[in-house]
Design an enzyme around this catalytic site. Structure first.
Site, mmCIF file in Angstrom:
data_model
loop_
_atom_site.group_PDB
_atom_site.id
_atom_site.type_symbol
_atom_site.label_atom_id
_atom_site.label_comp_id
_atom_site.label_asym_id
_atom_site.label_seq_id
_atom_site.Cartn_x
_atom_site.Cartn_y
_atom_site.Cartn_z
ATOM 1 N N GLU A 2 16.743 -10.156 -17.279
ATOM 2 C CA GLU A 2 16.934 -10.509 -15.876
ATOM 3 C C GLU A 2 15.828 -11.435 -15.386
ATOM 4 O OE1 GLU A 2 19.555 -9.955 -13.746
ATOM 5 O OE2 GLU A 2 20.376 -9.412 -15.708
ATOM 6 N N HIS A 10 22.419 -16.809 -17.525
ATOM 7 C CA HIS A 10 22.790 -15.782 -18.519
ATOM 8 C C HIS A 10 23.706 -16.382 -19.584
ATOM 9 C CE1 HIS A 10 20.975 -12.112 -17.136
ATOM 10 N NE2 HIS A 10 21.494 -12.207 -15.925
ATOM 11 N N HIS A 67 21.709 -18.019 -11.379
ATOM 12 C CA HIS A 67 21.257 -16.872 -12.176
ATOM 13 C C HIS A 67 22.306 -16.506 -13.229
ATOM 14 C CE1 HIS A 67 19.402 -12.816 -12.780
ATOM 15 N NE2 HIS A 67 20.664 -12.466 -12.974
ATOM 16 N N GLU A 68 23.569 -16.448 -12.809
ATOM 17 C CA GLU A 68 24.644 -16.064 -13.742
ATOM 18 C C GLU A 68 24.874 -17.141 -14.801
ATOM 19 O OE1 GLU A 68 25.531 -13.139 -13.741
ATOM 20 O OE2 GLU A 68 24.834 -12.525 -11.761
#
Length: 298
Positions: free
Chosen positions: A229, A152, A148-149
């Site tokens: 997100e 980003h 997930h990070e």
């Protein structure tokens, strides 16, 4: 992720406030106002200050995060055990995401279950996890969080957020001064009837409007953050596997932990603010909605 957004917003406000104070001390506001406000010049001023504040915040983001969170960088050449697995997992995900330069990897001493990614560019990024996350989540869940990070970083979310914040800052600076000039003109004192106005009124109104508009602007920034997100969850599912991403979110929900951010309790890695008005200021949508999106139900 929540900490990254909060740090960026707070640093942006601090830098913007500093720039505004400096320009006021240098007499820029007095010149713009008392010369009969020129909206073209005001717009240029607002653009310079607005984007200057957000770009400075972006440039400082990685170092500010390391300093404020006491992040200890992991040396890939000397790491062993869990730290080696962490670095290898981040680098594997980064390569899968097409990043040419590997992010710095760090651990910060906190019992909370959290992680964040920051940095001014895709080639100058930092991925940090809390000690609590490594202790309380299994490797599949940690992999989902890391994916997930990394998503980003690969999506350039910090740069996009910076541009949005620059636009918001510009509107705050421009509209606050335009409104202050209008009010000062209407409420000018008797001795200023010859064409001047109350400069003190202009300053006070501009400060009040700056605060009010900054709060409204924060709602816009947080809404955009919630939107990104979902994109990071989808990217994380692609990089680390949909099962790992869903398992990560479910594991985060199971921790039931709360952390303190800006003097108010918020859910770690799932800042949603419940069903109250504070949800508008949340940087993350509810976990249930994020999981439903990954299952294809929303």
């Amino acid at each position: 992720m929540g900490k990254r957004i909060m740090l960026f917003v707070l640093v942006n406000f601090a830098v913007l406030l500093t720039l505004l104070i400096i320009t006021r001390l240098l007499g820029v506001d007095r010149f713009l106002a008392q010369s009969g406000i020129n909206y073209g010049a005001l717009l240029v001023f607002a653009l310079v200050i607005g984007f200057g504040g957000s770009l400075i915040s972006l440039a400082m983001s990685r170092n500010i995060a390391r300093w404020s969170m006491k992040v200890q960088l992991v040396d890939p050449r000397a790491a062993g055990g869990q730290e080696r697995w962490l670095v290898e997992t981040v680098h594997h995900l980064a390569r899968s995401a097409g990043l040419e330069k590997m992010p710095q990897v760090g651990i910060y001493p906190s019992p909370e279950v959290n992680a964040f990614a920051t940095g001014p560019t895709r080639s100058s990024s930092l991925v940090a996890v809390s000690a609590g996350l490594l202790e309380r989540l299994d490797q599949q869940a940690v992999t989902g969080v890391l994916a997930h990070e990394i998503s980003h970083v690969a999506n350039g979310d910090m740069v996009t957020m910076t541009l949005l914040q620059g636009v918001v800052n510009t509107f705050v600076v421009f509209l606050s001064r335009a409104a202050a000039f209008a009010v000062a003109q209407v409420s000018r004192s008797d001795e200023d009837e010859g064409g001047g106005f109350s400069y003190m009124t202009y300053i006070l109104v501009s400060i009040v409007m700056e605060i009010f508009l900054a709060v409204l602007g924060t709602l816009v920034v947080m809404a955009f953050s919630r939107h990104r997100e979902f994109a990071a969850d989808a990217g994380g599912a692609t990089l680390g596997g949909r099962g790992a991403m869903i398992h990560a979110l479910e594991s985060l929900g199971a921790t039931k932990e709360l952390v303190e951010t800006s003097d108010k309790a918020v859910a770690t890695l799932k800042i949603a603010g419940g069903h109250s008005l504070m949800r508008l200021f949340a940087s993350h949508p509810p976990l249930e909605e994020r999981i439903a999106r990954l299952h294809g139900r929303a």
